[in-house]
Design a protein around this motif. Sequence first.
Motif, PDB file in Angstrom:
ATOM      1  N   PHE A   6       0.879  -0.932   0.484  1.00  0.00           N
ATOM      2  CA  PHE A   6      -0.578  -0.470   0.074  1.00  0.00           C
ATOM      3  C   PHE A   6       0.864   1.203   0.282  1.00  0.00           C
ATOM      4  CE2 PHE A   6       0.640  -1.415   4.365  1.00  0.00           C
ATOM      5  CZ  PHE A   6       1.289  -0.327   5.180  1.00  0.00           C
ATOM      6  N   ASP A   7       2.045   1.378   0.577  1.00  0.00           N
ATOM      7  CA  ASP A   7       3.179   2.106   0.250  1.00  0.00           C
ATOM      8  C   ASP A   7       4.204   2.551  -1.013  1.00  0.00           C
ATOM      9  OD1 ASP A   7       4.268   5.134   0.967  1.00  0.00           O
ATOM     10  OD2 ASP A   7       5.491   3.691   2.873  1.00  0.00           O
ATOM     11  N   ARG A   8       3.866   2.526  -2.275  1.00  0.00           N
ATOM     12  CA  ARG A   8       5.018   2.080  -3.043  1.00  0.00           C
ATOM     13  C   ARG A   8       6.251   3.084  -3.002  1.00  0.00           C
ATOM     14  NH1 ARG A   8       5.725  -2.309  -4.869  1.00  0.00           N
ATOM     15  NH2 ARG A   8       7.226  -1.750  -6.760  1.00  0.00           N
ATOM     16  N   ARG A   9       6.123   3.978  -2.069  1.00  0.00           N
ATOM     17  CA  ARG A   9       6.990   5.573  -2.169  1.00  0.00           C
ATOM     18  C   ARG A   9       8.092   4.252  -1.413  1.00  0.00           C
ATOM     19  NH1 ARG A   9       5.020  11.075  -2.065  1.00  0.00           N
ATOM     20  NH2 ARG A   9       6.764  11.472  -2.625  1.00  0.00           N
ATOM     21  N   GLY A  10       7.626   3.841  -0.292  1.00  0.00           N
ATOM     22  CA  GLY A  10       8.905   2.788   0.688  1.00  0.00           C
ATOM     23  C   GLY A  10       8.938   4.097   1.861  1.00  0.00           C
ATOM     24  N   ASN A  11       7.644   4.280   2.345  1.00  0.00           N
ATOM     25  CA  ASN A  11       7.841   5.848   3.605  1.00  0.00           C
ATOM     26  C   ASN A  11       8.020   5.126   4.844  1.00  0.00           C
ATOM     27  OD1 ASN A  11       8.321   7.811   1.807  1.00  0.00           O
ATOM     28  ND2 ASN A  11       6.463   9.016   1.851  1.00  0.00           N
ATOM     29  N   PHE A  12       6.790   3.742   4.692  1.00  0.00           N
ATOM     30  CA  PHE A  12       6.863   3.220   6.168  1.00  0.00           C
ATOM     31  C   PHE A  12       7.963   2.587   5.835  1.00  0.00           C
ATOM     32  CE2 PHE A  12       5.426  -0.285   8.079  1.00  0.00           C
ATOM     33  CZ  PHE A  12       4.888   0.333   9.569  1.00  0.00           C
ATOM     34  N   GLY A  13       8.706   1.948   5.283  1.00  0.00           N
ATOM     35  CA  GLY A  13      10.333   0.601   4.967  1.00  0.00           C
ATOM     36  C   GLY A  13      11.478   1.622   5.513  1.00  0.00           C
ATOM     37  N   ARG A  34      16.924   7.032   0.586  1.00  0.00           N
ATOM     38  CA  ARG A  34      17.841   6.076   0.265  1.00  0.00           C
ATOM     39  C   ARG A  34      18.843   5.990  -0.257  1.00  0.00           C
ATOM     40  NH1 ARG A  34      13.321   5.723   1.783  1.00  0.00           N
ATOM     41  NH2 ARG A  34      11.188   6.366   1.005  1.00  0.00           N
ATOM     42  N   ILE A  35      19.245   4.880  -0.454  1.00  0.00           N
ATOM     43  CA  ILE A  35      20.803   4.160  -0.707  1.00  0.00           C
ATOM     44  C   ILE A  35      21.222   4.181  -2.184  1.00  0.00           C
ATOM     45  CG2 ILE A  35      21.420   3.571   2.308  1.00  0.00           C
ATOM     46  CD1 ILE A  35      21.690   0.761   1.087  1.00  0.00           C
ATOM     47  N   ILE A  36      22.378   4.454  -2.375  1.00  0.00           N
ATOM     48  CA  ILE A  36      23.077   3.849  -3.888  1.00  0.00           C
ATOM     49  C   ILE A  36      23.608   2.315  -3.127  1.00  0.00           C
ATOM     50  CG2 ILE A  36      24.131   4.806  -6.094  1.00  0.00           C
ATOM     51  CD1 ILE A  36      22.609   7.503  -5.253  1.00  0.00           C
ATOM     52  N   ALA A  37      23.467   1.686  -3.597  1.00  0.00           N
ATOM     53  CA  ALA A  37      24.656   0.946  -3.231  1.00  0.00           C
ATOM     54  C   ALA A  37      24.532  -0.041  -4.127  1.00  0.00           C
ATOM     55  CB  ALA A  37      24.801   0.028  -2.045  1.00  0.00           C
ATOM     56  N   LYS A  38      25.520  -0.998  -4.499  1.00  0.00           N
ATOM     57  CA  LYS A  38      26.059  -2.203  -4.729  1.00  0.00           C
ATOM     58  C   LYS A  38      24.810  -3.288  -4.653  1.00  0.00           C
ATOM     59  CE  LYS A  38      29.267  -5.007  -1.409  1.00  0.00           C
ATOM     60  NZ  LYS A  38      30.143  -5.014  -1.238  1.00  0.00           N
ATOM     61  N   SER A  43      15.167  -3.783  -2.547  1.00  0.00           N
ATOM     62  CA  SER A  43      15.174  -3.265  -3.773  1.00  0.00           C
ATOM     63  C   SER A  43      13.205  -3.176  -3.825  1.00  0.00           C
ATOM     64  CB  SER A  43      14.691  -5.373  -4.357  1.00  0.00           C
ATOM     65  OG  SER A  43      15.774  -5.800  -4.378  1.00  0.00           O
ATOM     66  N   ARG A  44      12.527  -2.815  -2.691  1.00  0.00           N
ATOM     67  CA  ARG A  44      11.087  -3.036  -2.830  1.00  0.00           C
ATOM     68  C   ARG A  44      10.775  -1.602  -1.502  1.00  0.00           C
ATOM     69  NH1 ARG A  44       7.282  -5.414  -5.250  1.00  0.00           N
ATOM     70  NH2 ARG A  44       5.259  -4.890  -3.661  1.00  0.00           N
ATOM     71  N   THR A  45      11.382  -0.594  -2.139  1.00  0.00           N
ATOM     72  CA  THR A  45      11.276   0.315  -1.274  1.00  0.00           C
ATOM     73  C   THR A  45      12.180   1.487  -1.920  1.00  0.00           C
ATOM     74  OG1 THR A  45      12.870  -0.269   0.961  1.00  0.00           O
ATOM     75  CG2 THR A  45      10.704  -0.409   1.275  1.00  0.00           C
ATOM     76  N   GLY A  46      12.658   1.608  -2.651  1.00  0.00           N
ATOM     77  CA  GLY A  46      12.734   2.201  -3.618  1.00  0.00           C
ATOM     78  C   GLY A  46      14.396   2.243  -3.323  1.00  0.00           C
ATOM     79  N   HIS A  47      15.228   1.771  -2.773  1.00  0.00           N
ATOM     80  CA  HIS A  47      17.142   2.529  -3.185  1.00  0.00           C
ATOM     81  C   HIS A  47      17.724   1.351  -3.777  1.00  0.00           C
ATOM     82  CE1 HIS A  47      16.471   2.679   1.801  1.00  0.00           C
ATOM     83  NE2 HIS A  47      15.753   1.486   1.848  1.00  0.00           N
ATOM     84  N   VAL A  48      18.706   2.086  -4.578  1.00  0.00           N
ATOM     85  CA  VAL A  48      18.603   1.993  -5.882  1.00  0.00           C
ATOM     86  C   VAL A  48      19.939   0.730  -5.596  1.00  0.00           C
ATOM     87  CG1 VAL A  48      19.862   3.485  -7.669  1.00  0.00           C
ATOM     88  CG2 VAL A  48      18.829   4.943  -6.623  1.00  0.00           C
TER      89      VAL A  48
END
Length: 237
Positions: A35-42, A99-103, A117-122
Amino acid sequence: MLKPWHWWRTVFFLIPAISVYTVVLGSASLLSTLFDRRGNFGHRCARAWSWLILKTTGVTVAIDGLERLHPSRSYVFAANHQSIYDIPILFASLPFQLRIIAKQSLGRIPFMGWHLSRTGHVLVDRSKPGAGVVKKMGRLVREGHSLIVFPEGTRSTDGSVGRFKGGSFVIALQAGLPVVPITVIGSRHVMFRGELMVRPGRVQVIVHEPIDTTNVPREAAREFASSVRDVVASSAA
């Protein structure tokens, strides 16, 4: 005598405890993406996970310079990288939607990787990062998120600050987003690279003055990265 104690404490107490935190909060984060694709609760789950890890380990964090930041702005936080503890340290300390940018390999870790993967990290394949990475970073910025990058690309073995890679700052330069140099001091003593042993400790996080990027061309990314590295290294120990 302390070294064997820290090993036993790590293997038989900390690893099981952190595994429980990861499974419980990772599951809650994954469910929230329905229900929260932007990942704010995550992100709230990630902050709780970080706080629990630091509390259980006995790591205290002193942060200086938060007054330099505006709570409603998005930033790219560029930090030196000393330990795998740097991620919970920064998530627990910085009051932003991060949000982190990671390997990419982090995405294969059960629960934690699935959360990323599901909450918007890169998650980036360093051999072929591709244009999709820059596009995703741009979307996160438009949604009001801030990014954490570790421009060295890997953890330091001796505490020194390595070269910062210019590619880490391309999205900031394209979007005119302020870059905030972050110096993390002392985290490598909590868990040295290559050791399965965690120690209690005190970590200092220094938030430097945000650097405006509106007039910095993309072609100057390498020189810009070097200047950010100099700020971070000026306070490193």
